[in-house]
Design a protein around this motif. Structure first.
Motif: not given
Length: 1038
Positions: A795, A681, A709-710, A624, A797, A743-744
């Protein structure tokens, strides 16, 4: 198909032509041919033959041929044609003209012979045939009686004729012609009419019509009655093929062939065509099933083969087969060329042609056939003559032929017998050679036959040695030349016809030697260097220096000006390379050349520079917030790589940015690194730059895009606020979180709110990442009630944090009362002052944030009103930008975030007249003891303008400073200003309608003297020197 008919050539551009019965005809010497038949039906036809003889003989119709001294002869059927006075034969420039043609005397084969001092050649043959068409016999034809359903053949029996014919049939009376279809067919070979199955409508008289395609004449035969028998109808029977093509048909290349096939039968048979070998027809083949004709245009080798016609009905079928055989007339592919040979030499001429069947060859000399003798051999198209004599001189023709035609090719043979002669090839003088070098002195006299060559040096016969030799061709070669070899050399040539000589001087020169030693040079990018090239040489010879870079010639002045010649002495060819770049590394060669020798020396140039771009950038692993990279080093350009720098780029960044890595400093031997502090992300591209002691090189190509990555979001929205909206609404707004901070996927907002003083929170999810507003509506919400609000994020996650708590008020109600005591007054032509009594200013549920003025012209509707708002508890405002002498209507309303309240009563006001439009003119000025005195002409207002009540004088020290203003009601003014400054002055009239048009800007320059006078003209006021007339008075005391 015309293969069985004669061929006669059209002679508009023909030198010669050949006609053979049953053969295909071809051309010689640029002929325009017509393969078919050419017939003459009129008694006066001019036959012009244009012929062209290659090389020495070249005749073109309409040119003056007298200069070539040609003699022309013609033959008819092998017998000479003798044009005489009163004869119907005549010659014109070689063309044979025949008048009053006689079919019995003039028909036959013609051939032209052309002669001059070089020899004779003959043309190909051309046939002359006369076309005609006789009449049918007049006797009556018997009736043809058939049953209904039976097939029948009506014979045409064309009369005697010469030339191609076409056939058609008349049914009963002209112009009712028989139309061909699947049941009826007219053969263009025999002229017969075929009816596959007779029907009652076929009963009647049939007349054959024959047309000669050359003479265009047409004759009709006697009618043939067709009647039906009364003894019944013919039953069904299988097809019987009545029209068929030969078993073997010979077809020339490029011709069009037509095959006929038709059958009688009941029911009417269908006709189908195919190739026996199964090969499908090409698209050029025309299969006309209705007329029973297969047509193949432009016949080629691949069209040859066995073809089958199938006639079929419900009772059976019959077939007929025939073979199409390909043939081609000769075509020359190798021709003899004119040659000039010395006496006693040998000659070989090759002549080759293609054709099917394979052509045979014969040779002719001056129009007569050649036979193999002792010296002359003719075999397989080749002519060879040994021990040439003067009697062999002449014009030769190769004739290649098969049964389909002949082609001719001409060539001239000259045999030369000449005594030695140097007039065209004197010995070269002087001939120069370097000491120690080899030299070849050519001796090339013209003589035939070749004789004996000898050499002299000075007056003595030349003695051959291991260094000095006379070659077989007569040239003199001297190896490892020395100074004593210099001198006068004479070549002497002899044969049986005489002797001749030619002399030339040999000079031996000092060799050229390069004194610069080969070397390898080492430089850094951006530096300049001199490449030396110095020599010693014979001072009598001129030097030429040439430089090459990696074996390519250097063109000085090109290459961006990097290369420059700097050799200052006659024996120096140095060059300088300025601002060296990496591409300049390589091999440099200096070549030195004189008239007698050439020599070269090479130097290798090594250029050190920043490293080349790394290659193969790969993202090995990504999380991430981190990414592991690998790469391969680029060229170090002769200086070791010390460090690598990594840069990253995202869709949200401004170009490439340096990133933080582990290790923090990536050494020159490292080929991997980990990038940290990345945003989750987000799609990243990475590139690597290498550095060495000289500098940093070009970046690598970007890596493939890789997305981190998220993870759950960490950033909350900024600038959370709200308020306003409609009744019973709570409006909450914020700035959306940028995509790079989400972030995602599945990003959204959580809005939490509660009335001030409450303990529990109400929450609502807003699932759009781009959302910036949430509206909560509930009838229980009181106007302008305070709420505590906070906005969080989430989000895929999980949920992120909430932002700080702020207070937002719910929607309020618009003011419920209208302002009173509305007054409007015109201040000028463009300004209106409006005043009113304010409503109470408080923080109740119906706040007043300001007032809204609406105004419109008398001729307009209120809906088109202009709007002007005030802020706060003001009780007056000035409306600007209105027009003079115009009536306006005005209303005032209170407003807040919920909208505007009710309007006040409408008042109206008429604006003052416009200000004066004419500017002050004839502005004069003068200076006197630190004073500037201005005066101008009175401005008079127009009828529709307000009166002038005064003037404003605007003055400033420079163009960008704020002006000072002085008002006066007269047309003169006195300004007390320092005289050591430059001033810019304008004058404006004004009245109750406002300020009028300004005068042109006046520039008063800095004047050192005590007195000056000037005026401002209408031409320009921008330059004091061009617009102000100055006069100076100077006083001096001694």
């Amino acid at each position: 198909m015309d293969g069985h008919r004669g061929c006669v050539f059209l002679v508009s551009e023909v030198f010669s032509a050949l006609c053979c019965a049953g053969r295909q005809c071809s051309s010689l010497l640029r002929l325009t041919l017509c393969c078919g038949a050419w017939f003459l039906s009129e008694s006066h036809i001019s036959i012009k033959v244009q012929y062209l003889i290659y090389n020495r003989l070249k005749l073109i119709v309409d040119l003056d041929l007298t200069a070539f001294h040609f003699v022309f002869r013609w033959k008819l059927n092998g017998t000479a044609v003798t044009p005489k006075s009163g004869s119907h034969y005549s010659l014109s420039g070689g063309n044979l003209r025949i008048s009053h043609l006689n079919k019995d005397q003039d028909a036959g084969t013609y051939q032209c012979l052309a002669s001059n001092s070089f020899g004779t050649i003959v043309s190909r043959e051309a046939s002359l045939t006369f076309a005609y068409l006789g009449n049918f016999k007049t006797h009556r034809r018997n009736s043809v009686s058939v049953r209904e359903g039976q097939g029948v053949v009506l014979l045409c029996g064309p009369p005697s004729h010469s030339g191609d014919l076409t056939f058609s049939w008349i049914f009963n009376e002209y112009p009712s012609f028989v139309k061909q279809d699947t049941r009826r067919f007219i053969s263009q070979e025999t002229g017969n009419l075929y009816i596959a199955k007779v029907e009652p409508s076929d009963v009647g008289n049939y007349t054959c019509v024959v047309t000669n395609t050359v003479t265009k004449t047409r004759v009709q035969g006697p009618p043939t009655p067709l009647v039906l028998r009364s003894d019944g109808i013919m039953g069904e029977y299988e097809p019987k093929i009545e029209v068929q093509f030969p078993e073997i048909v010979h077809v020339a290349k490029g011709l069009t062939v037509k095959l006929e096939c038709f059958a009688l039968g009941n029911p009417v048979p269908s006709i189908n065509w195919s190739r026996v070998d199964g090969i499908p027809f090409s698209r050029k083949v025309d299969v006309r099933k209705a007329s029973g004709v297969l047509e193949i245009p432009y016949f080629q080798q691949e069209d040859a083969g066995t073809y089958e016609c199938v006639a079929e009905n419900s009772r059976g079928k019959n077939t007929v087969k025939g073979k199409l055989s390909f043939y081609a007339p000769p075509h020359l592919i190798e021709k003899p060329e004119d040659v000039q040979k010395p006496i006693d030499d040998s000659l070989v001429w090759e002549c080759k042609a293609t054709g099917k069947p394979k052509p045979s060859y014969r040779w002719m000399k001056n129009g007569e056939n050649l036979e193999s003798l002792e010296r002359i051999q003719v075999a397989n198209g080749a002519l060879s003559i040994s021990r040439l004599t003067l009697s062999d001189i002449g014009m030769y023709q190769c004739v290649a032929g098969n049964k389909h035609g002949e082609v001719y090719s001409n060539a001239e043979l000259r045999v030369i017998a000449v005594a030695p002669d140097f007039s065209q090839n004197q010995l070269r003088s002087p001939t120069m050679v370097k000491e120690g070098g080899d030299v070849l002195i050519e001796c090339r006299p013209k003589m035939s036959p070749w004789g004996v060559i000898s050499w002299r040096k000075g007056s003595e016969a030349l003695r051959e040695s291991h260094r000095v030799s006379i070659l077989d061709n007569g040239n003199l070669r001297i190896q490892n030349s020395t100074r004593p070899d210099a001198g006068l050399y004479t070549c002497v040539a002899r044969n049986q016809f005489g002797v001749a000589s030619s002399s030339g001087t040999l000079m031996v020169k000092e060799p050229t030697i390069i004194t610069t030693a080969p070397s390898t040079l080492d430089v850094t990018v951006g530096e300049s260097i001199v490449l030396p090239c110095q020599v010693t040489h014979d001072p009598s010879l001129k030097l030429m220096f040439t430089w090459f870079f990696n074996e390519q010639l250097i063109h000085f002045g090109d290459h961006g000006g990097y290369f420059e010649k700097v050799g200052g002495q006659h024996s120096a060819g140095d060059i300088m390379i300025r601002n060296i770049q990496l591409r300049h590394a390589g091999k440099y060669t200096c070549a030195v050349q004189t008239k007698v020798d050439s020599i070269s020396i090479a130097a290798d140039l090594v250029v050190r520079g920043p490293p080349g771009p790394p290659t193969s950038i790969h993202v090995e692993e990504i999380s991430d917030t981190t990414a592991s990279l690998s790469w391969r080093p680029g060229p170090d350009n002769h200086s070791p790589i010390t460090t690598y720098t990594i840069q990253a780029r995202t869709p949200f960044s401004l170009g490439w940015q340096a990133v933080t890595t582990v290790p923090e400093v990536v050494g020159g031997r490292s080929l991997t690194a980990t990038v940290i502090d990345l945003s989750p992300w987000v799609e990243y591209e990475f590139r690597v730059l290498a550095s060495n002691a000289i500098g940093t090189g070009e970046p690598s190509k970007p890596s493939k895009q890789a997305r981190t990555k998220e993870t759950s979001p960490k950033v909350t929205p900024a600038n959370v606020s709200g308020g306003g909206g409609s009744r019973s609404e709570l409006v909450i707004t914020w700035e959306p979180v940028p995509e790079e901070l989400q972030n995602g996927g599945g990003f959204g907002y959580v809005v939490a709110f509660r009335p001030s003083g409450a303990t529990g929170w109400m929450q609502a999810a807003v699932p759009s990442s781009e959302a910036s507003k949430y509206v909560f509506k509930n009838e229980s919400i009181q106007p302008f009630s305070p709420f505590q609000v906070k906005v969080g994020v989430y989000n895929n996650e999980g949920e992120g944090p909430f932002g700080p708590v702020i207070t937002i008020y719910s929607a309020e109600e618009e003011p419920g009362r209208a302002p009173t005591r509305i007054r409007a007054k015109s201040l000028s032509a463009s300004e209106i002052e409006v005043s009113w009594k304010a409503l109470p200013w408080n923080t109740s549920k119906r706040r007043v944030l300001g007032y809204e003025l609406r105004y419109w012209e008398k001729r307009e509707k209120e809906e088109a009103a202009s709007v002007q708002r005030t802020v706060g508890n003001q009780t007056s405002a000035i409306i600007r930008g209105v027009t003079g002498s115009n009536t306006y209507y005005i209303t005032v309303r209170a407003y807040n975030t919920a909208g505007a309240g009710p309007p006040s009563v409408t008042v109206n006001v008429t604006t003052k007249k416009p200000p004066p439009s004419q500017p002050p003119v004839k502005v004069m000025w003068n200076t006197l003891n630190s004073k500037i005195i201005l005066n101008w002409e009175q401005v008079k207002a127009l009828e529709n303008e307000s009166e002038v009540t005064g003037y404003k004088v605007l003055y400033k020290r420079n163009r960008h400073s704020r002006p000072s203003v002085m008002e006066t009601n007269t047309t003169t003014v006195e300004l007390s200003l320092p005289m050591n400054e430059e001033y810019f002055i304008q004058i404006k009239p004004f009245g109750e309608g406002g300020e009028g048009s300004s005068s042109r800007q006046i520039t008063i320059p800095r004047i050192p003297g005590p007195n000056a006078i000037g005026s401002a003209t209408k031409v320009s006021t921008l330059s004091a020197l061009s617009t102000i007339a100055l006069s100076f008075t100077a006083r001096t005391s001694l």
